[in-house]
Design a protein around this motif. Structure first.
Motif, PDB file in Angstrom:
ATOM      1  N   CYS A  91      -6.790  -4.001   2.969  1.00 50.79           N
ATOM      2  CA  CYS A  91      -5.804  -2.971   2.416  1.00 50.79           C
ATOM      3  C   CYS A  91      -5.464  -3.715   0.923  1.00 50.79           C
ATOM      4  CB  CYS A  91      -4.473  -2.865   3.039  1.00 50.79           C
ATOM      5  SG  CYS A  91      -3.175  -4.503   2.845  1.00 50.79           S
ATOM      6  N   ILE A 146      -3.483  -7.261   0.918  1.00 46.32           N
ATOM      7  CA  ILE A 146      -4.062  -8.474   1.428  1.00 46.32           C
ATOM      8  C   ILE A 146      -5.269  -9.025   0.383  1.00 46.32           C
ATOM      9  CG2 ILE A 146      -5.776  -9.535   3.042  1.00 46.32           C
ATOM     10  CD1 ILE A 146      -4.305  -7.735   5.102  1.00 46.32           C
ATOM     11  N   CYS A 164       0.115  -7.763  11.014  1.00 46.16           N
ATOM     12  CA  CYS A 164      -1.255  -6.692  11.314  1.00 46.16           C
ATOM     13  C   CYS A 164      -2.397  -7.658  11.618  1.00 46.16           C
ATOM     14  CB  CYS A 164      -1.262  -5.806   9.939  1.00 46.16           C
ATOM     15  SG  CYS A 164      -1.972  -6.477   8.717  1.00 46.16           S
ATOM     16  N   LYS A 195      -3.696  -9.502   8.128  1.00 38.49           N
ATOM     17  CA  LYS A 195      -3.216 -10.526   7.491  1.00 38.49           C
ATOM     18  C   LYS A 195      -3.335 -11.774   8.442  1.00 38.49           C
ATOM     19  CE  LYS A 195       1.355  -8.918   6.368  1.00 38.49           C
ATOM     20  NZ  LYS A 195       2.735  -9.448   5.838  1.00 38.49           N
ATOM     21  N   THR A 248       4.402   1.524   3.409  1.00 39.32           N
ATOM     22  CA  THR A 248       4.199   0.045   3.200  1.00 39.32           C
ATOM     23  C   THR A 248       4.845  -0.404   1.863  1.00 39.32           C
ATOM     24  OG1 THR A 248       2.155   1.277   1.900  1.00 39.32           O
ATOM     25  CG2 THR A 248       1.748   0.412   4.063  1.00 39.32           C
ATOM     26  N   CYS A 255      -4.521   0.507   5.749  1.00 34.77           N
ATOM     27  CA  CYS A 255      -3.482   0.161   6.370  1.00 34.77           C
ATOM     28  C   CYS A 255      -3.472   0.866   7.753  1.00 34.77           C
ATOM     29  CB  CYS A 255      -1.995   0.014   5.718  1.00 34.77           C
ATOM     30  SG  CYS A 255      -0.836  -0.542   7.167  1.00 34.77           S
ATOM     31  N   LEU A 314      -1.957   0.713  10.592  1.00 35.04           N
ATOM     32  CA  LEU A 314      -0.745   0.813  11.069  1.00 35.04           C
ATOM     33  C   LEU A 314       0.229   1.802  10.398  1.00 35.04           C
ATOM     34  CD1 LEU A 314       0.351  -2.677  11.231  1.00 35.04           C
ATOM     35  CD2 LEU A 314      -0.282  -1.503  13.092  1.00 35.04           C
TER      36      LEU A 314
END
Ligand code: SF4
Ligand code: SF4
Lengths: 248, 426
Positions: free
Chosen positions: B118, B121, B148, B151, B287, B379, B381
């Motif tokens: 993502c 990051i 996550c 990360k 996000t 991402c 999530l």
């Protein structure tokens, strides 16, 4: 009130002139490298009180010619709903993008999905494939319709599909079956988008690709509801844009 | 971007920044800010402070950090809402947020990370590798967290080139998870004490809880003012306030934001707004939007709508909950902190129903006409959770637009068309 609706797309510039919501004239021109001058020619052609622009060039057109701008979604939704008051959804396959729209009460847009990041499955895609097969667009659609079964094409990316098609031609595969395979894969992808927004029939199929009989046949076959194709499928956007002036 | 009269280059050089790259970055941020912010009309006067802070983002503020460190102070860099600023401040340290919101040096990043990571990051890693972020270079310790997968692994890589320490965050919110999290907060207490050389006392922690709560209260006031129609401040300006909250001096920021909130209250009373009354109102969720990521807000507001609230880490999740201020002992305070922080609704938790409830509740409270669900590409999530958000919002009778994007400007045209079409639909 005379309204000019302009749809400035990547492949063509379409114009519709309305007088009190009735079509008095319409025209289509190639976008070429300068869609602005194609649009300017339309603006100069007939007298009008208001201009409404849509398509990817709508903001530029609004700045140059005045008037207002609406997105293609609203334009196609409005145009299709007026042409077919019973329509529940709209599919527009244009030069470089595909849109699916669901309509609610009074033709209001309730949801939409756009495939606008790449040319996969659009008019541009079909043009490139026709060239790779050595067909005209009309011939390709005709042959695809006639072919018994298609050869599966694994890639929908314009660039990869083109080399895949070239490879198949070199291997001596039947061109008509390749053409059918290409249409099959566009239809499958398009039907997938229609499912995602839960599109119900009757579905209005508009945009330049709706003039392709093979695509119409495949979408009609695969879609659960009824499919309607307007006589002048290309100008639904320009028509809807012009109509939206009356709504405001 | 900085005050012309002061040349900060020697300070940046001392921090080890790569000066040509850094100049390029500052130039780009300045241009983005000019396009997105300075073109806005009818902004509250209180925004002058945030304009100034932003113009000195790598200047005066870094000088303050530098002076603080030269006097023996310690700076802690964080990436996530779950790392409690109260603990750091109680130990005498300062916190700065390190999330980055601009595409930079991806070519270097992609040598050590997959391309499909993502943007958040990739961006902070790019800033570090290209040596263009004076905040991370000022950080005596970077505190990561096991949120996550991206990360988690990124902190391993970062740990090879910067002093990094990782907190373990649970992934569920059961009683046993809270107990574990309390233990982690106590580890942070020890770590903060070790780095600063100071002891955290009941007094110092009580004071920092109050101080950070006050910051959140000021932001809550700004948010609450946006329930009015017309909204007294643009979503872009409110977003900037939240972004700046992550690195500005706490008491000063709080004071200036309260002044801004006073002004907003007056505007609301006078019926004054940034857009005309009846302009379309949008709630944005998803996000976080790290500085200088103003892309979506800019598109929405340039299309004539107003973003009235953000359910995101750079929004309500940051300021909606306060730490209890009534604890008597240090232990109780630490427990209260653990509880408040575990209440944050991030998609790295399962289940995360609280977030969906918040989105629906906020959409009503702020009179939103529609919700835009924003995910950074890759991402997993938030993209996954998007489905639940969408159904819940639709069930509540509001339309939703799902947007997946990154920091590049390539898709701005298409995104603008989708957003405009969505607004026309409302
Ligand atoms: S989205 Fe989740 S992981 Fe990211 S900053 Fe917010 S709380 Fe932390
Ligand atoms: S946006 Fe998603 S993938 Fe990126 S750091 Fe946050 S939680 Fe991880």
């Amino acid at each position: 009130m005379r309204v000019l609706g302009l749809d400035i797309g990547s492949r063509s510039v379409d114009a519709v002139w309305l007088d009190d919501s009735r079509i008095v004239d319409w025209a289509v021109a190639d976008s070429g490298f300068d869609p602005g001058s194609a649009a300017a020619a339309f603006v100069d052609r007939c007298a009008h009180d208001v201009i409404v622009s849509t398509g990817y060039g709508r903001h530029a057109a609004k700045e140059r010619f005045g008037g207002t701008a609406v997105t293609e979604i609203t334009a196609y939704g409005t145009g299709a709903a007026v042409l077919f008051p019973e329509a529940a959804s709209v599919l527009d396959i244009g030069g470089q993008d595909t849109k699916v729209i669901t309509l609610g009460h009074g033709g209001r847009v309730t949801d939409f999905e756009m495939n606008d990041k790449c040319a996969a499955g659009t008019g541009k895609f079909l043009e490139v494939m026709a060239r790779a097969l050595g067909y005209s667009l009309e011939e390709m659609a005709e042959c695809a319709l006639e072919a018994e079964a298609g050869i599966a094409i694994s890639s929908m990316c314009t660039v990869f599909a083109e080399s895949e098609v070239t490879g198949l031609v070199h291997r001596g595969e039947d061109r008509a079956r390749i053409a059918r395979g290409l249409h099959d894969s566009i239809a499958k992808r398009t039907l997938g988008s229609l499912k995602r927004v839960n599109a119900q029939g009757p579905l209005v199929f508009a945009g330049g690709v709706a003039k392709n009989p093979a695509m119409v046949a495949l979408i009609t076959e695969g879609f659960a509801g009824e499919v309607r194709v307007p006589d002048e499928a290309e100008i639904v956007g320009a028509y809807g844009a012009a109509l939206s002036a009356a709504v405001e | 971007m900085s005050d012309q009269s002061v040349d900060y280059h020697p300070m940046w050089a001392e921090l080890g920044l790569d000066l040509p790259s850094h100049d390029a970055l500052l130039g780009a941020v300045g241009q983005l800010f000019g396009d997105a912010y300075l073109t806005q009309e009818n902004r509250p006067k209180g925004m002058d402070y945030l304009n100034f802070v932003l113009s000195e983002v790598h200047g005066l503020r870094i000088k303050e950090l530098d002076d603080f460190r030269k006097a023996g102070g310690k700076v802690f860099g964080t990436f996530c809402l779950y790392v409690p600023e109260e603990i750091i401040r109680a130990a005498g340290g300062w916190c700065v947020g390190l999330c980055a919101g601009a595409e930079f040096a991806y070519d270097q990043v992609e040598q050590i990370m997959p391309r499909n990571t993502c943007a958040l990051i990739k961006s902070f890693m790019g800033f570090k590798l290209a040596k263009v972020c004076p905040y991370i270079e000022s950080a005596d310790l970077v505190i990561g967290e096991t949120t996550c997968d991206g990360k988690k692994k990124a902190y391993e890589l970062l740990g090879e080139i910067h002093n990094t320490w990782v907190m373990e965050l649970p992934q569920m919110k059961r009683p046993q998870d809270l107990e574990m999290w309390k233990g982690e907060i106590r580890e942070l207490v020890k770590k903060a004490e070790e780095i600063t050389g100071n002891t955290i006392t009941a007094e110092s922690l009580r004071a920092s809880i109050k101080e950070v709560n006050d910051k959140r209260r000021a932001l809550q006031r700004i948010a609450a003012a946006c329930k009015a129609d017309p909204a007294p401040i643009s979503g872009k300006d409110r977003l900037l306030a939240t972004q700046v909250a992550f690195y500005d001096d706490v008491p000063r920021f709080t004071q200036m934001m309260n002044a801004l909130a006073d002004e907003l209250d007056q505007r609301v009373a006078a019926g004054e707004g940034v857009a005309h009354k009846g302009a379309k109102r949008v709630l944005v969720t998803g996000t976080p939007m790290a500085l200088p990521n103003w892309k979506l807000h800019d598109i929405i507001e340039k299309a004539g709508a107003v973003v009235v609230a953000e359910e995101m880490c750079t929004g309500s999740r940051y300021y909606q909950d306060l730490v209890d201020e009534n604890a008597a002992t240090l232990d109780e305070m630490i427990d209260d902190i653990a509880e408040k922080y575990l209440d944050i609704n991030c998609a790295c938790f399962t289940p995360n129903k609280g977030r969906i409830d918040d989105v629906v509740r906020m959409a009503k409270e702020y009179g939103a006409d529609g919700v835009i669900d924003y995910s950074l590409q890759f991402c997993g999530l938030y993209e996954m959770e998007s489905n639940g958000v969408e159904s819940a919002v639709r069930e509540a009778g509001l339309p939703v637009l799902k947007v997946t994007t990154d920091y590049s400007m390539e898709d701005v045209g298409q995104l603008a068309t989708r957003v405009e079409a969505f607004l026309e639909m409302l």
